[in-house]
Design a protein around this motif. Structure first.
Motif, short mmCIF file in Angstrom:
data_model
loop_
_atom_site.label_atom_id
_atom_site.label_comp_id
_atom_site.label_asym_id
_atom_site.label_seq_id
_atom_site.Cartn_x
_atom_site.Cartn_y
_atom_site.Cartn_z
N ARG A 1 -27.38 -2.40 24.60
CA ARG A 1 -27.48 -2.76 26.02
C ARG A 1 -26.52 -1.91 26.85
NH1 ARG A 1 -29.49 -7.31 28.51
NH2 ARG A 1 -28.59 -7.79 30.53
N GLU A 2 -25.32 -1.68 26.33
CA GLU A 2 -24.32 -0.89 27.04
C GLU A 2 -24.79 0.54 27.27
OE1 GLU A 2 -20.04 1.03 26.03
OE2 GLU A 2 -20.28 -1.07 25.49
N THR B 1 -27.88 1.67 27.24
CA THR B 1 -29.04 1.66 28.13
C THR B 1 -28.61 1.45 29.59
OG1 THR B 1 -30.37 0.76 26.34
CG2 THR B 1 -31.29 0.59 28.53
N THR B 2 -27.66 0.55 29.79
CA THR B 2 -27.17 0.30 31.15
C THR B 2 -26.47 1.52 31.71
OG1 THR B 2 -26.91 -2.06 30.67
CG2 THR B 2 -25.64 -1.19 32.53
N ARG B 3 -25.65 2.18 30.90
CA ARG B 3 -24.95 3.39 31.34
C ARG B 3 -25.95 4.47 31.73
NH1 ARG B 3 -22.71 5.14 26.87
NH2 ARG B 3 -21.26 3.41 26.81
N THR C 1 -29.06 4.02 32.67
CA THR C 1 -29.75 3.57 33.89
C THR C 1 -28.90 3.86 35.12
OG1 THR C 1 -30.88 1.81 32.66
CG2 THR C 1 -30.75 1.56 35.06
N MET C 2 -27.61 3.59 35.05
CA MET C 2 -26.72 3.84 36.19
C MET C 2 -26.59 5.34 36.47
SD MET C 2 -23.85 0.86 35.48
CE MET C 2 -22.56 1.95 35.83
#
Length: 143
Positions: free
Chosen positions: A109-110, A112-114, A116-117
């Protein structure tokens, strides 16, 4: 000649940068559990392939600016710096981040979130460049 250079610059922007922004934005969702890994691989190939074509954007942009005699204008200098920032984000963060997620057994998740940002920042930088190209604040060429 200026009209031809500007036309190629704008077309290259649409044809190359557009698909990168869309594919890069879609990529993080394509690596979530239950997603088809072939989709993520395709989106990564789209980003890599259009990156090569995207080199035409600054090349023809600089040629157009030179033909128009505006290379020293602040709006163009800022646009060129932002273009370099976008290229750095793509080459140093987005493409390697996609590759890492493709190679991982399971996307965290980390990570993927990074990604995405970072992709959102990349898209925001390009949107800013487009606004600068259209409004040309302080330009002597008129708006």
């Amino acid at each position: 000649m200026t009209a031809l250079l500007l036309s190629i610059h704008v077309l290259a922007s649409i044809v190359a940068i557009g698909p990168i922004t869309v594919a890069a934005s879609m990529f993080p969702r394509s690596v979530k559990p239950g997603s088809d890994p072939a989709t993520a691989a395709l989106l990564h190939r789209v980003c890599r392939g259009y990156t090569v074509v995207g080199v035409a954007v600054p090349v023809f942009g600089i040629a157009t600016g030179a033909a128009m005699g505006v290379l020293g204008q602040p709006w163009l200098s800022v646009s060129m710096l932002l273009t370099a920032l976008a290229a750095a984000l793509l080459l140093l963060a987005i493409l390697p981040g996609q590759k890492r997620l493709l190679d991982a057994a399971e996307a965290t998740r980390e990570a993927t979130t990074r990604l995405t940002m970072t992709t959102g920042l990349f898209n925001l930088v390009w949107a800013t460049v487009v606004v600068l190209m259209i409004t040309r604040p302080g330009s002597t060429t008129g708006v």
